[in-house]
Design a protein around this motif. Sequence first.
Motif, PDB file in Angstrom:
ATOM      1  N   LYS A  88       0.833  -1.202   0.000  1.00 38.05           N
ATOM      2  CA  LYS A  88       0.000   0.000   0.000  1.00 38.05           C
ATOM      3  C   LYS A  88       0.870   1.254   0.000  1.00 38.05           C
ATOM      4  CE  LYS A  88      -3.756   2.274   2.526  1.00 38.05           C
ATOM      5  NZ  LYS A  88      -4.646   2.203   3.728  1.00 38.05           N
ATOM      6  N   ALA A  89       0.447   2.248  -0.756  1.00 37.98           N
ATOM      7  CA  ALA A  89       1.194   3.511  -0.826  1.00 37.98           C
ATOM      8  C   ALA A  89       0.950   4.355   0.419  1.00 37.98           C
ATOM      9  CB  ALA A  89       0.792   4.287  -2.069  1.00 37.98           C
ATOM     10  N   THR A  90       1.995   5.044   0.846  1.00 41.03           N
ATOM     11  CA  THR A  90       1.911   6.042   1.904  1.00 41.03           C
ATOM     12  C   THR A  90       1.943   7.413   1.262  1.00 41.03           C
ATOM     13  OG1 THR A  90       3.056   4.602   3.485  1.00 41.03           O
ATOM     14  CG2 THR A  90       3.004   6.958   3.984  1.00 41.03           C
ATOM     15  N   LYS A  91       1.047   8.302   1.669  1.00 44.92           N
ATOM     16  CA  LYS A  91       0.987   9.646   1.113  1.00 44.92           C
ATOM     17  C   LYS A  91       1.721  10.617   2.031  1.00 44.92           C
ATOM     18  CE  LYS A  91      -1.682   8.271  -2.249  1.00 44.92           C
ATOM     19  NZ  LYS A  91      -1.232   8.204  -3.661  1.00 44.92           N
ATOM     20  N   VAL A  92       2.637  11.375   1.458  1.00 50.43           N
ATOM     21  CA  VAL A  92       3.431  12.348   2.199  1.00 50.43           C
ATOM     22  C   VAL A  92       3.310  13.699   1.492  1.00 50.43           C
ATOM     23  CG1 VAL A  92       5.742  12.978   2.974  1.00 50.43           C
ATOM     24  CG2 VAL A  92       5.055  10.574   2.909  1.00 50.43           C
ATOM     25  N   THR A  93       3.149  14.763   2.247  1.00 47.53           N
ATOM     26  CA  THR A  93       3.045  16.090   1.647  1.00 47.53           C
ATOM     27  C   THR A  93       4.315  16.888   1.887  1.00 47.53           C
ATOM     28  OG1 THR A  93       0.648  16.155   1.923  1.00 47.53           O
ATOM     29  CG2 THR A  93       1.756  18.258   1.583  1.00 47.53           C
ATOM     30  N   ALA A  94       4.944  17.320   0.794  1.00 48.04           N
ATOM     31  CA  ALA A  94       6.054  18.270   0.873  1.00 48.04           C
ATOM     32  C   ALA A  94       5.474  19.650   0.648  1.00 48.04           C
ATOM     33  CB  ALA A  94       7.101  17.945  -0.188  1.00 48.04           C
ATOM     34  N   SER A  95       5.871  20.623   1.455  1.00 41.52           N
ATOM     35  CA  SER A  95       5.222  21.930   1.408  1.00 41.52           C
ATOM     36  C   SER A  95       6.234  23.069   1.460  1.00 41.52           C
ATOM     37  CB  SER A  95       4.237  22.064   2.575  1.00 41.52           C
ATOM     38  OG  SER A  95       4.910  21.939   3.815  1.00 41.52           O
ATOM     39  N   GLU A  96       5.704  24.290   1.370  1.00 41.67           N
ATOM     40  CA  GLU A  96       6.425  25.550   1.543  1.00 41.67           C
ATOM     41  C   GLU A  96       7.390  25.877   0.416  1.00 41.67           C
ATOM     42  OE1 GLU A  96       7.901  26.130   5.488  1.00 41.67           O
ATOM     43  OE2 GLU A  96       6.205  25.106   6.400  1.00 41.67           O
ATOM     44  N   GLY A  97       7.289  25.205  -0.714  1.00 42.93           N
ATOM     45  CA  GLY A  97       8.077  25.565  -1.891  1.00 42.93           C
ATOM     46  C   GLY A  97       7.253  26.403  -2.847  1.00 42.93           C
ATOM     47  N   PRO A  98       7.858  26.910  -3.926  1.00 46.51           N
ATOM     48  CA  PRO A  98       7.135  27.751  -4.881  1.00 46.51           C
ATOM     49  C   PRO A  98       6.010  27.026  -5.604  1.00 46.51           C
ATOM     50  CG  PRO A  98       9.311  27.177  -5.725  1.00 46.51           C
ATOM     51  CD  PRO A  98       9.264  26.751  -4.298  1.00 46.51           C
ATOM     52  N   GLN A  99       6.074  25.677  -5.678  1.00 41.74           N
ATOM     53  CA  GLN A  99       5.005  24.927  -6.327  1.00 41.74           C
ATOM     54  C   GLN A  99       3.881  24.580  -5.368  1.00 41.74           C
ATOM     55  OE1 GLN A  99       8.112  23.786  -5.533  1.00 41.74           O
ATOM     56  NE2 GLN A  99       8.309  21.628  -6.026  1.00 41.74           N
ATOM     57  N   GLY A 100       3.970  25.068  -4.105  1.00 36.67           N
ATOM     58  CA  GLY A 100       2.940  24.787  -3.122  1.00 36.67           C
ATOM     59  C   GLY A 100       3.075  23.376  -2.573  1.00 36.67           C
ATOM     60  N   ASP A 101       1.978  22.832  -2.042  1.00 42.34           N
ATOM     61  CA  ASP A 101       2.013  21.482  -1.499  1.00 42.34           C
ATOM     62  C   ASP A 101       2.166  20.465  -2.626  1.00 42.34           C
ATOM     63  OD1 ASP A 101       1.684  22.561   0.965  1.00 42.34           O
ATOM     64  OD2 ASP A 101      -0.397  21.929   1.233  1.00 42.34           O
ATOM     65  N   VAL A 102       3.049  19.515  -2.418  1.00 36.82           N
ATOM     66  CA  VAL A 102       3.283  18.446  -3.381  1.00 36.82           C
ATOM     67  C   VAL A 102       3.008  17.125  -2.677  1.00 36.82           C
ATOM     68  CG1 VAL A 102       4.948  17.319  -4.897  1.00 36.82           C
ATOM     69  CG2 VAL A 102       5.056  19.796  -4.568  1.00 36.82           C
ATOM     70  N   GLU A 103       2.004  16.396  -3.157  1.00 42.60           N
ATOM     71  CA  GLU A 103       1.692  15.098  -2.550  1.00 42.60           C
ATOM     72  C   GLU A 103       2.555  14.020  -3.180  1.00 42.60           C
ATOM     73  OE1 GLU A 103      -2.322  13.326  -1.075  1.00 42.60           O
ATOM     74  OE2 GLU A 103      -2.001  12.547  -3.110  1.00 42.60           O
ATOM     75  N   ILE A 104       3.324  13.340  -2.365  1.00 37.13           N
ATOM     76  CA  ILE A 104       4.239  12.292  -2.810  1.00 37.13           C
ATOM     77  C   ILE A 104       3.687  10.941  -2.387  1.00 37.13           C
ATOM     78  CG2 ILE A 104       6.593  11.395  -2.648  1.00 37.13           C
ATOM     79  CD1 ILE A 104       7.404  14.268  -1.756  1.00 37.13           C
ATOM     80  N   SER A 105       3.593  10.031  -3.338  1.00 34.39           N
ATOM     81  CA  SER A 105       3.204   8.658  -3.054  1.00 34.39           C
ATOM     82  C   SER A 105       4.467   7.836  -2.861  1.00 34.39           C
ATOM     83  CB  SER A 105       2.372   8.095  -4.209  1.00 34.39           C
ATOM     84  OG  SER A 105       2.126   6.708  -4.019  1.00 34.39           O
ATOM     85  N   LEU A 106       4.533   7.079  -1.773  1.00 28.86           N
ATOM     86  CA  LEU A 106       5.748   6.355  -1.404  1.00 28.86           C
ATOM     87  C   LEU A 106       5.427   4.902  -1.093  1.00 28.86           C
ATOM     88  CD1 LEU A 106       8.610   5.873  -0.192  1.00 28.86           C
ATOM     89  CD2 LEU A 106       7.848   7.110   1.840  1.00 28.86           C
TER      90      LEU A 106
END
Length: 322
Positions: free
Chosen positions: A52-70
């Motif tokens: 199963k994938a784990t969802k992680v959010t990278a934030s505070e960059g110029p592209q805004g929140d980026v949802e990463i599937s891991l």
Amino acid sequence: MTRLRATLAVLVVSALVIGGPAWAAEIEVTAKKVTEGPVIDGKADKVWDSVKATKVTASEGPQGDVEISLKALYSDKDVYFLFQWPDKTMSLNRFLQFDGKEWKKTKGNEDYFALQWDIGNNIKDFPTKGCTVLCHKVGKELSLRTNAPGERTDIWFHKPQRLNPVGQADDQYLTHEPKKDDPQSARRTDPKVSGGYEDNWDKEAKRPKYTFKEGVKPGPVLLKKDAVEIKDYGKFKAGDRLPREVLAPFVGSRGDIQTGAVWEKGRWTLEIKRALATEDKDNDVQFTDPGRPYYFGISVWDDEDDENHSHTGRTVLKLLLK
């Protein structure tokens, strides 16, 4: 700010500079054991469907929140990771361009992706505060380093233009002692015997040194085996481009990490493979104890450099081998 601080301090700048919380959220990532791992080519094999994938959010960059599937897997010998995240464009923009008179670097970069691991679970407060514990203010500057002798982090730095073509990530580490020639930098690269990327630049002549061999189609990647020294610069016209680096696979500890990455329809898919145990015990995290957690953080860039990226600085990611 130097490239070092931009590359890693990204994970922690917001918490220190704009008064973010001292605590960090925790996300658990479970690696499933398999008999045979996936082919590392940036195309998700069916074996990945078993976890199963784990969802992680990278934030505070110029592209805004980026949802990463891991996703994570491991076998008797290796550990595997699958990362997927949205990116509207594939950025491979590290070029030198001729304007008719001189050669200059073009605007743009590549879509970096980096992981930072607490090597021995010996960095104080990393499990509760994440990478924020590695960032220090020195006057008005930010310095990234560990907090005590003996503490180190392992850095896996995916570079899609400079290293993905040879199937590797850049294996680096962060230590406590700054470099003598750069007191703001405590990052080093793992040792190598040969290979890697080198600047395609003649410093004295102020122009590129290599171009593509006859019969090799020009593009954003210039492999060392496909490169030839330029003898006739008169053949270039305004607007001509050449890659800023010449590439060859790392030989040695710096080449321990295997990668395969593909951009398709606005999304990157990155696969990573590394041996559970390496010979470089000091600078590499060793995945040899299923009973302990492995703490790490993520940062992601979109055609940017320095601090212009999203990150998981306030979130502690914990890998478990089960």
